[in-house]
Design a protein around this motif. Structure first.
Motif, PDB file in Angstrom:
ATOM      1  N   ILE A 160       6.577   7.867 -12.510  1.00 19.26           N
ATOM      2  CA  ILE A 160       5.821   6.623 -12.311  1.00 19.26           C
ATOM      3  C   ILE A 160       6.605   5.699 -11.388  1.00 19.26           C
ATOM      4  N   VAL A 161       7.928   5.646 -11.587  1.00 24.16           N
ATOM      5  CA  VAL A 161       8.795   4.865 -10.704  1.00 24.16           C
ATOM      6  C   VAL A 161       8.645   5.345  -9.259  1.00 24.16           C
ATOM      7  N   MET A 162       8.594   6.655  -9.084  1.00 13.84           N
ATOM      8  CA  MET A 162       8.428   7.221  -7.748  1.00 13.84           C
ATOM      9  C   MET A 162       7.060   6.847  -7.177  1.00 13.84           C
ATOM     10  N   ALA A 163       6.027   6.929  -7.999  1.00 17.39           N
ATOM     11  CA  ALA A 163       4.669   6.617  -7.533  1.00 17.39           C
ATOM     12  C   ALA A 163       4.576   5.193  -7.010  1.00 17.39           C
ATOM     13  N   VAL A 164       5.200   4.259  -7.714  1.00 17.42           N
ATOM     14  CA  VAL A 164       5.154   2.851  -7.305  1.00 17.42           C
ATOM     15  C   VAL A 164       6.087   2.601  -6.124  1.00 17.42           C
ATOM     16  N   GLY A 165       7.282   3.182  -6.188  1.00 17.07           N
ATOM     17  CA  GLY A 165       8.291   2.919  -5.160  1.00 17.07           C
ATOM     18  C   GLY A 165       7.934   3.460  -3.792  1.00 17.07           C
ATOM     19  N   VAL A 166       7.372   4.666  -3.735  1.00 16.40           N
ATOM     20  CA  VAL A 166       7.037   5.266  -2.448  1.00 16.40           C
ATOM     21  C   VAL A 166       6.094   4.369  -1.665  1.00 16.40           C
ATOM     22  N   ILE A 167       5.108   3.813  -2.342  1.00 16.56           N
ATOM     23  CA  ILE A 167       4.099   3.007  -1.655  1.00 16.56           C
ATOM     24  C   ILE A 167       4.561   1.558  -1.474  1.00 16.56           C
ATOM     25  N   GLY A 168       5.097   0.964  -2.538  1.00 19.62           N
ATOM     26  CA  GLY A 168       5.456  -0.445  -2.472  1.00 19.62           C
ATOM     27  C   GLY A 168       6.707  -0.743  -1.677  1.00 19.62           C
ATOM     28  N   LEU A 169       7.656   0.193  -1.633  1.00 21.29           N
ATOM     29  CA  LEU A 169       8.931  -0.068  -0.968  1.00 21.29           C
ATOM     30  C   LEU A 169       9.072   0.631   0.381  1.00 21.29           C
ATOM     31  N   THR A 170       8.177   1.546   0.689  1.00 18.80           N
ATOM     32  CA  THR A 170       8.287   2.234   1.986  1.00 18.80           C
ATOM     33  C   THR A 170       7.043   2.027   2.841  1.00 18.80           C
ATOM     34  N   ASN A 171       5.878   2.334   2.293  1.00 19.69           N
ATOM     35  CA  ASN A 171       4.672   2.247   3.113  1.00 19.69           C
ATOM     36  C   ASN A 171       4.305   0.810   3.469  1.00 19.69           C
ATOM     37  N   LEU A 172       4.216  -0.059   2.484  1.00 16.05           N
ATOM     38  CA  LEU A 172       3.755  -1.432   2.719  1.00 16.05           C
ATOM     39  C   LEU A 172       4.614  -2.184   3.747  1.00 16.05           C
ATOM     40  N   PRO A 173       5.931  -2.284   3.555  1.00 13.37           N
ATOM     41  CA  PRO A 173       6.715  -3.073   4.526  1.00 13.37           C
ATOM     42  C   PRO A 173       6.739  -2.474   5.922  1.00 13.37           C
ATOM     43  N   VAL A 174       6.744  -1.151   6.036  1.00 12.93           N
ATOM     44  CA  VAL A 174       6.785  -0.524   7.355  1.00 12.93           C
ATOM     45  C   VAL A 174       5.479  -0.760   8.108  1.00 12.93           C
ATOM     46  N   VAL A 175       4.352  -0.655   7.415  1.00 11.71           N
ATOM     47  CA  VAL A 175       3.053  -0.883   8.058  1.00 11.71           C
ATOM     48  C   VAL A 175       2.951  -2.320   8.558  1.00 11.71           C
ATOM     49  N   LEU A 176       3.342  -3.278   7.718  1.00 15.74           N
ATOM     50  CA  LEU A 176       3.246  -4.677   8.124  1.00 15.74           C
ATOM     51  C   LEU A 176       4.207  -4.996   9.271  1.00 15.74           C
ATOM     52  N   ALA A 177       5.418  -4.437   9.239  1.00 14.56           N
ATOM     53  CA  ALA A 177       6.359  -4.653  10.338  1.00 14.56           C
ATOM     54  C   ALA A 177       5.839  -4.020  11.627  1.00 14.56           C
ATOM     55  N   THR A 178       5.163  -2.886  11.507  1.00 11.51           N
ATOM     56  CA  THR A 178       4.573  -2.240  12.680  1.00 11.51           C
ATOM     57  C   THR A 178       3.468  -3.108  13.267  1.00 11.51           C
ATOM     58  N   TYR A 179       2.633  -3.682  12.400  1.00 10.21           N
ATOM     59  CA  TYR A 179       1.580  -4.579  12.875  1.00 10.21           C
ATOM     60  C   TYR A 179       2.178  -5.765  13.624  1.00 10.21           C
ATOM     61  N   ARG A 180       3.274  -6.325  13.090  1.00 12.45           N
ATOM     62  CA  ARG A 180       3.906  -7.450  13.771  1.00 12.45           C
ATOM     63  C   ARG A 180       4.468  -7.018  15.119  1.00 12.45           C
ATOM     64  N   GLU A 181       5.156  -5.878  15.135  1.00  9.11           N
ATOM     65  CA  GLU A 181       5.792  -5.393  16.367  1.00  9.11           C
ATOM     66  C   GLU A 181       4.755  -5.088  17.444  1.00  9.11           C
ATOM     67  N   GLN A 182       3.589  -4.592  17.043  1.00 12.98           N
ATOM     68  CA  GLN A 182       2.537  -4.250  17.998  1.00 12.98           C
ATOM     69  C   GLN A 182       1.652  -5.442  18.361  1.00 12.98           C
ATOM     70  N   GLY A 183       1.927  -6.601  17.771  1.00  9.92           N
ATOM     71  CA  GLY A 183       1.166  -7.801  18.100  1.00  9.92           C
ATOM     72  C   GLY A 183      -0.162  -7.930  17.386  1.00  9.92           C
ATOM     73  N   VAL A 184      -0.406  -7.075  16.387  1.00  6.01           N
ATOM     74  CA  VAL A 184      -1.689  -7.126  15.674  1.00  6.01           C
ATOM     75  C   VAL A 184      -1.843  -8.459  14.954  1.00  6.01           C
ATOM     76  N   LEU A 185      -0.797  -8.886  14.257  1.00  9.28           N
ATOM     77  CA  LEU A 185      -0.868 -10.138  13.514  1.00  9.28           C
ATOM     78  C   LEU A 185      -1.033 -11.333  14.446  1.00  9.28           C
TER      79      LEU A 185
END
Length: 244
Positions: free
Chosen positions: A63-88
């Protein structure tokens, strides 16, 4: 349909279209649990863990893995990518406020974490007879407080990381720490007592999940620590989040 609803649909499609995100984020924890359970010795009762089967003891760590994979890796990387690409930045010039994109990301990723956790619980029960959480209310409280703490930390990384590469580096450190203290890399009963005790307070709080799973009400102090982490990380992330 509202603009937020449309954004949620779009972000959900993007999530599901990424094979790596879909497989690792949604299916990996279940695959790990099912794979470990295929080892006969891990389905035997052991005195080292209070007479439990290892597969039952390890379920909260997945369960820790299920939450951590998405909350600590996917979410911040996607949002940082959006910022870097000028989407935001570009969204600031439209009637759709960029904060709605953040909300859409949170909704999609939290939903994915819930689905991943549900898959773990269902697969463990159906395939190996892993008991369901014996203290449902305690488990629900521990899970909700733990997942909010994890996502607050993920948002903090997204707030401070200027690029996707930086977000990947920071989130990897947090993810590996959560997995170590959460008993994913090494079962908690094999960890030194001091290290295991620290793990009680590292989001998402595996000991609280384990206690509730085995029928014991989670201790209050670790739950308060999860709530404090959420408040602190959120309070820091909100004012410093940059759109470009």
């Amino acid at each position: 349909m509202s603009s937020l609803g449309k954004l949620i649909q779009i972000e959900a499609r993007l999530f599901l279209r990424d094979p790596m995100t879909f497989v690792v984020g949604l299916l990996l924890p279940t695959v790990v649990l099912v794979g470990l359970g295929a080892v006969p010795a891990l389905r035997e009762h052991s005195e080292d863990i209070g007479g439990q089967r290892f597969i039952d003891y390890f379920a909260p760590s997945t369960i820790v893995m299920a939450v951590g994979v998405i909350g600590l890796t996917n979410l911040p990387v996607v949002l940082a990518t959006y910022r870097e690409q000028g989407v935001l930045r570009r969204m600031q010039a439209t009637p759709v406020a960029p904060v709605k994109l953040l909300l859409a990301q949170l909704v999609v990723n939290i939903a994915a974490s819930l689905v991943s956790a549900l898959l773990v619980i269902t697969a463990g029960r159906v395939v190996y007879g892993v008991p369901l959480p014996q203290h449902p209310a305690g488990f629900l409280i521990a899970f909700l407080l733990g997942i909010t703490a994890v996502f607050a930390l993920g948002m903090l990384v997204a707030a401070v990381a200027p690029t996707a590469r930086a977000a990947t580096g920071l989130s990897t450190i947090l993810f590996m720490s959560a997995m170590f203290f959460g008993g994913v890399y090494l079962p908690r009963f094999m960890l030194p007592d001091a290290v295991a005790k620290i793990g009680d307070f590292v989001p998402p709080g595996v000991q609280s999940l384990l206690d509730a799973w085995t029928g014991t009400a989670p201790a209050v102090i670790p739950l308060v620590a999860m709530a404090a982490t959420t408040i602190a990380a959120g309070a820091v992330a909100a004012p410093i989040f940059k759109w470009e």
